[in-house]
Design an enzyme around this catalytic site. Structure first.
Site, PDB file in Angstrom:
ATOM      1  N   LYS A 155       0.642  -3.241  12.407  1.00 11.33           N
ATOM      2  CA  LYS A 155      -0.788  -3.133  12.136  1.00 11.33           C
ATOM      3  C   LYS A 155      -1.140  -3.956  10.893  1.00 11.33           C
ATOM      4  O   LYS A 155      -0.744  -3.615   9.780  1.00 11.33           O
ATOM      5  CB  LYS A 155      -1.200  -1.681  11.894  1.00 11.33           C
ATOM      6  CG  LYS A 155      -2.708  -1.546  11.920  1.00 11.33           C
ATOM      7  CD  LYS A 155      -3.209  -0.301  11.224  1.00 11.33           C
ATOM      8  CE  LYS A 155      -3.583  -0.530   9.787  1.00 11.33           C
ATOM      9  NZ  LYS A 155      -4.665  -1.474   9.539  1.00 11.33           N
ATOM     10  N   GLU A 230       6.524   0.426   0.083  1.00 18.33           N
ATOM     11  CA  GLU A 230       6.367  -0.581  -0.977  1.00 18.33           C
ATOM     12  C   GLU A 230       4.952  -0.408  -1.507  1.00 18.33           C
ATOM     13  O   GLU A 230       3.990  -0.699  -0.797  1.00 18.33           O
ATOM     14  CB  GLU A 230       6.546  -2.003  -0.426  1.00 18.33           C
ATOM     15  CG  GLU A 230       7.915  -2.290   0.164  1.00 18.33           C
ATOM     16  CD  GLU A 230       9.019  -2.409  -0.858  1.00 18.33           C
ATOM     17  OE1 GLU A 230       8.760  -2.265  -2.069  1.00 18.33           O
ATOM     18  OE2 GLU A 230      10.168  -2.617  -0.441  1.00 18.33           O
ATOM     19  N   CYS A 264       1.287  -7.080  -5.897  1.00 11.63           N
ATOM     20  CA  CYS A 264       1.910  -5.861  -6.400  1.00 11.63           C
ATOM     21  C   CYS A 264       2.881  -6.169  -7.530  1.00 11.63           C
ATOM     22  O   CYS A 264       3.186  -5.293  -8.328  1.00 11.63           O
ATOM     23  CB  CYS A 264       2.616  -5.137  -5.268  1.00 11.63           C
ATOM     24  SG  CYS A 264       3.703  -6.214  -4.356  1.00 11.63           S
ATOM     25  N   GLU A 355      -3.328   0.035 -11.869  1.00 11.88           N
ATOM     26  CA  GLU A 355      -3.192  -1.249 -11.176  1.00 11.88           C
ATOM     27  C   GLU A 355      -4.597  -1.774 -10.891  1.00 11.88           C
ATOM     28  O   GLU A 355      -5.387  -1.105 -10.230  1.00 11.88           O
ATOM     29  CB  GLU A 355      -2.428  -1.055  -9.863  1.00 11.88           C
ATOM     30  CG  GLU A 355      -2.193  -2.370  -9.143  1.00 11.88           C
ATOM     31  CD  GLU A 355      -1.436  -2.203  -7.831  1.00 11.88           C
ATOM     32  OE1 GLU A 355      -1.817  -1.334  -7.031  1.00 11.88           O
ATOM     33  OE2 GLU A 355      -0.469  -2.955  -7.613  1.00 11.88           O
TER      34      GLU A 355
END
Ligand code: NAD
Length: 452
Positions: A155, A230, A264, A355
């Site tokens: 996906k 992750e 990331c 983040e």
């Protein structure tokens, strides 16, 4: 079909195309088909499976320009990055094409017989991909999964389905049998969630936000479903006074502003030893001012736009600290933002802790080695990071002390497909890439044969 998604080019806000979003019935049908395909794919002779993966890799290479241009248009990636990303898919497929013929078990000495282990595939693997690196992140999941004999349903993120759809077509063209690798564009709440709840999906590989990752982990617990996560990061770039400051400063913009900071592994916290702070900031300012933010289809572009208006707005919430300096960005249509350097007053600052996933970096001084380590580790995340020093003993000490899955010394590179990639703490669970990734896509079966 559960609707249509209109793909927007983030560099100019033009409409690229419409993509059909799968509904629950379509996802279930694709999973059933993948489950049927598993019965034959797992029995294909290892050498034949290897050949098919190499053919897939070659076909990706044949389409590298087209794939890269799709990513420039869909995601605003610079053309140089997008070509690297297409090549990364081919490289990862080639790397794992060596695996089917080397999926060794063990023979373990036991009394009264022989004991052998087998690495068996799991079944259907669901790969859920975020929008920031659509091609490589998909490949890190599907290449080892297929090599180990699993079938894959993939996906893509809602924003960035185009290269994944193309990879699905390329796989068929390369001879990968129908149902072995199926791309299902759709919503996380429908397609992604069904991967988690469907009993025939035996493993989830999820890359995305820590928040969604936690809910996926909880959902997988229901069926004790295997999961690799992750997730987010807030990585530190630690610069000691004895380093090559010119080199560290010249490399620092790329380490955080690459892909407009939507990475990331972005080194979004820069820690500089106090006695070198002013010198570093001077060199860093000149590097940031030179960083080329422009039309991503230009070969000279070092950064493109943000992915969406929503992401642009989310990043603006982090600009409440003193701005040290900024780079430049085009004006007009598109989700453009200039690289921005903040000097937060405290480590409690939101921009220091969360983040941001945009072209914003925070810089702070540190006193000594112990303070650098303490500040680098003062986060819930632990994905990447860099250490700049000419003292190799110190480099090793600090590398061992920082709680993070991927560190580089005198370099900011995080990803090499030959080596393991993944996070400590809330940056993830498990490792992708490298020689051991096959273990995440196989069960160990132990068989004892009585010789009495
Ligand atoms: P996201 O978590 O919103 O979405 C990721 C994927 O999950 C998308 O495909 C989405 O549709 C799907 N999803 C959303 N809700 C779901 C649900 N309830 N069930 C199943 N699937 C669902 O993340 P994003 O905004 O696409 O990506 C940005 C995030 O990804 C950042 O936090 C970034 O750090 C992280 N990321 C991590 C890595 C890594 O390797 N550690 C790499 C790239 C990105």
């Amino acid at each position: 079909m559960s609707g249509i998604y209109q793909v927007i080019n983030p560099a100019n806000e033009s409409i690229v195309t419409d993509v059909d979003l799968a509904d629950l019935a379509a996802v279930d049908a694709a999973i059933e088909k993948a489950d049927r395909a598993f019965k034959t794919w797992r029995t294909i002779a290892p050498g034949e499976r290897a050949k098919l993966l190499r053919a897939f890799a070659q076909e990706v290479t044949n389409h590298r320009q087209e794939l890269a241009m799709l990513e420039v248009t869909n995601s605003g990636h610079t053309i140089s990055n997008a070509l690297w990303e297409a090549d990364n898919v081919a490289n990862v497929l080639n790397y794992y094409s060596a695996a089917p013929e080397r999926l060794f078990g063990r023979q373990i000495p036991v009394p009264n017989g022989i004991d052998i282990t087998f690495k068996e595939p799991l079944g259907v693997v669901g790969v859920i991909v975020p929008w920031n690196f659509p091609m490589p992140i998909a490949g890190w999941g599907f290449a080892p999964a297929l090599a180990a004999g699993n079938t894959v349903v993939l996906k893509p993120a809602e924003y960035t389905p185009l290269t994944a759809i193309k990879l699905g077509e390329i796989a068929l063209k390369a001879g990968i049998p129908e149902g072995v690798f199926t791309v299902i564009p759709g919503k996380g709440s429908i397609v992604g969630n069904r991967f988690v709840t469907h009993p025939k999906v035996r493993k989830i590989v999820f890359t995305g936000s820590t928040e969604v990752g936690k809910s996926i982990m909880a959902g997988c617990a229901e069926q004790v479903k295997r999961v690799t996560l992750e997730l987010g990061g807030k990585s530190a770039n630690v610069i000691f006074a004895d380093s090559d400051l010119e080199k560290a400063a010249a490399a620092a913009p790329g380490a955080v502003f690459d892909n407009a900071g939507q990475d990331c592994c972005a080194r979004s916290r820069i820690l500089v030893e106090k006695k070198a702070f002013d010198k570093f900031m001077e060199l860093f300012e000149s590097a940031v001012k030179k960083f080329r933010v422009e039309d991503p289809s230009l070969a000279t572009a070092e950064m493109g736009p943000l992915i969406s208006k929503k992401q642009f707005e989310s990043v603006q919430n982090y600009l409440n600290e003193p701005v040290a300096f900024k780079g430049s960005a085009p004006s007009g249509k598109g989700f453009w933002m200039a690289p921005t350097v903040l000097q937060p007053k405290s480590t409690d600052s939101k921009s220091w802790r969360e983040e941001i996933f945009g072209p914003v970096v925070s810089v702070m001084p540190f006193e000594d080695e112990a303070d650098a380590i303490a500040k680098a580790n003062d986060t819930d995340f632990g994905l990447s990071g860099s250490i700049w020093t000419r003292d190799s003993a110190k480099a090793i000490r600090v590398s061992r002390a920082i709680e993070s899955g991927n560190l580089s010394v005198n370099s900011n590179s995080s990803v090499r497909y030959w080596t393991p990639f993944g996070g400590y703490k809330q940056s993830g669970l498990g490792r992708e890439l490298g020689p051991d990734a096959l273990d995440s896509f196989t069960e160990v079966k132990n068989v004892f044969i009585n010789t009495d």
